[in-house]
Design an enzyme around this catalytic site. Sequence first.
Site, PDB file in Angstrom:
ATOM      1  N   LYS A  47      43.716  42.070  50.758  1.00 22.44           N
ATOM      2  CA  LYS A  47      43.525  40.654  50.414  1.00 22.44           C
ATOM      3  C   LYS A  47      43.954  40.404  48.970  1.00 22.44           C
ATOM      4  CE  LYS A  47      38.675  41.443  49.157  1.00 22.44           C
ATOM      5  NZ  LYS A  47      37.293  41.411  49.688  1.00 22.44           N
ATOM      6  N   TYR A 271      44.867  32.544  15.914  1.00 19.82           N
ATOM      7  CA  TYR A 271      44.076  31.307  15.829  1.00 19.82           C
ATOM      8  C   TYR A 271      42.716  31.574  15.202  1.00 19.82           C
ATOM      9  CZ  TYR A 271      47.385  28.818  18.803  1.00 19.82           C
ATOM     10  OH  TYR A 271      48.494  28.222  19.305  1.00 19.82           O
ATOM     11  N   MET A 319      47.472  32.050  24.424  1.00 20.76           N
ATOM     12  CA  MET A 319      47.898  31.800  25.810  1.00 20.76           C
ATOM     13  C   MET A 319      49.030  32.743  26.216  1.00 20.76           C
ATOM     14  SD  MET A 319      49.200  28.244  27.519  1.00 20.76           S
ATOM     15  CE  MET A 319      47.678  27.358  27.214  1.00 20.76           C
TER      16      MET A 319
HETATM   17  C1  LIG Z   1      36.884  42.704  50.004  1.00 19.39           C
HETATM   18  C2  LIG Z   1      36.221  43.170  51.209  1.00 19.39           C
HETATM   19  C3  LIG Z   1      36.237  44.528  51.537  1.00 19.39           C
HETATM   20  C4  LIG Z   1      36.808  45.581  50.617  1.00 19.39           C
HETATM   21  O1  LIG Z   1      35.879  45.799  49.590  1.00 19.39           O
HETATM   22  P1  LIG Z   1      36.201  46.848  48.420  1.00 19.39           P
HETATM   23  O2  LIG Z   1      34.917  47.045  47.711  1.00 19.39           O
HETATM   24  O3  LIG Z   1      37.223  46.167  47.583  1.00 19.39           O
HETATM   25  O4  LIG Z   1      36.711  48.054  49.070  1.00 19.39           O
HETATM   26  C5  LIG Z   1      35.675  44.901  52.741  1.00 19.39           C
HETATM   27  N1  LIG Z   1      35.118  44.003  53.558  1.00 19.39           N
HETATM   28  C6  LIG Z   1      35.055  42.677  53.280  1.00 19.39           C
HETATM   29  C7  LIG Z   1      34.413  41.751  54.236  1.00 19.39           C
HETATM   30  C8  LIG Z   1      35.599  42.222  52.091  1.00 19.39           C
HETATM   31  O5  LIG Z   1      35.534  40.919  51.800  1.00 19.39           O
END
Ligand SMILES: *Cc1c(COP(=O)(O)O)cnc(C)c1O
Length: 377
Positions: A47, A271, A319
């Site tokens: 993800k 800054y 930035m």
């Molecule tokens: C992000 C996520 C994972 C992976 O978690 P990690 O700690 O990054 O390995 C597994 N299951 C669900 C539902 C997640 O949202």
Amino acid sequence: MISTLGVSQPRSVDLLPPTLQTIPEAIGKNIAIARARTRSRIMAVVKADGYGHGAVTVARAAIAAGAEWLGTTDIAEAPRLRAAGLTVPILTWLNPSGVDAEAAATGRVDIAVGSVGELEAVLEQTSPTALRVHLHMDTGMAREGCPVHEWDALIAAARQGERQGKVRVVGLMGHLPLADQADSEANAPAVSRMRQARRAVMAAGLDPPLTHLAATSGTLTDPATHFGMVRFGAGLAGIDPSETTELHGASRLTAPVVHSATVKAGTPVGYGGTYVTGTPTNLSVLPLGYADGIPREISPDASVEIHGRRHPVVGRVSMDQIVIDTGADLVPLGTTATVFGPQDGVTPTIRDWARWAGTIPHTLVTGIGPRVKRTVA
Ligand SMILES: *Cc1c(COP(=O)(O)O)cnc(C)c1O
């Protein structure tokens, strides 16, 4: 900010742009570590564009090293993985804008459903192929998944959907709430809820072949959480939320020195002039700032590596730029500075940066901005 340095230099050399390099070999090694800790199947969670490391790159490396599944949050992240020729099962678990059941079924993307409403939205559609679903039960997070008092309703609706040939319940899923605690005692309530959910679906006549609960922390620390599959995400990038295992950093952020100058003692930098040089010294500028994901909240300990030596980041993060105090060294234009990289004793790691910024490494790797060029080692 450049003007505060007092000296300007012509840009006569070709500068390599700031670059985030993903290291597939490290991802493979991290999968091997997970493999040694579990006999269950391993889902590579990619993800948020593979935790900022490039979903396709991470997925390929993980599968080559033995991961059997891919996981993403939203179904919209799946087509890119299929287009890249990845054929393993894909699960998605958070689809707030709904799911096109036919597209998911034909793309062979499994959907986790955490409420009767989500399931009904699927059952209302007509699709020639049954959609593969995982029943997502709340195992103590109160963030996602079906609350316990609605399990029976969800299970009954799923059973009905199976009878109609619209869905096939192929998985049962939970999520561990205490990911940063390497403690089987802390996980026990969730494990027991997962077992309870399993009994409830079996009693209703469903027999999903796969139960899965653990993420990286559970994978590395607690076999009781493994069930049939573990979902390994942060660990691919070398992040261990449990801080029990030395994983391999899977990325390197570099930037060229775009300006260097010798300054007098008493020179305010950046800054607000929050840092004033105490002695005559040399300063270098890197073209990376908070727009590129360098946290503005870093402590004075923050540093980068140039030619095998650490040099502190001084003054406020702008930035687009940070300033490095290189002491006695006047660093030539175009010299590569490493902001973070795999652990080698000198190079700062994402864990160092997380400590300096008072955050977790996840936020750093997922926050690298779009101007930074991506490459693969
Ligand atoms: C992000 C996520 C994972 C992976 O978690 P990690 O700690 O990054 O390995 C597994 N299951 C669900 C539902 C997640 O949202």
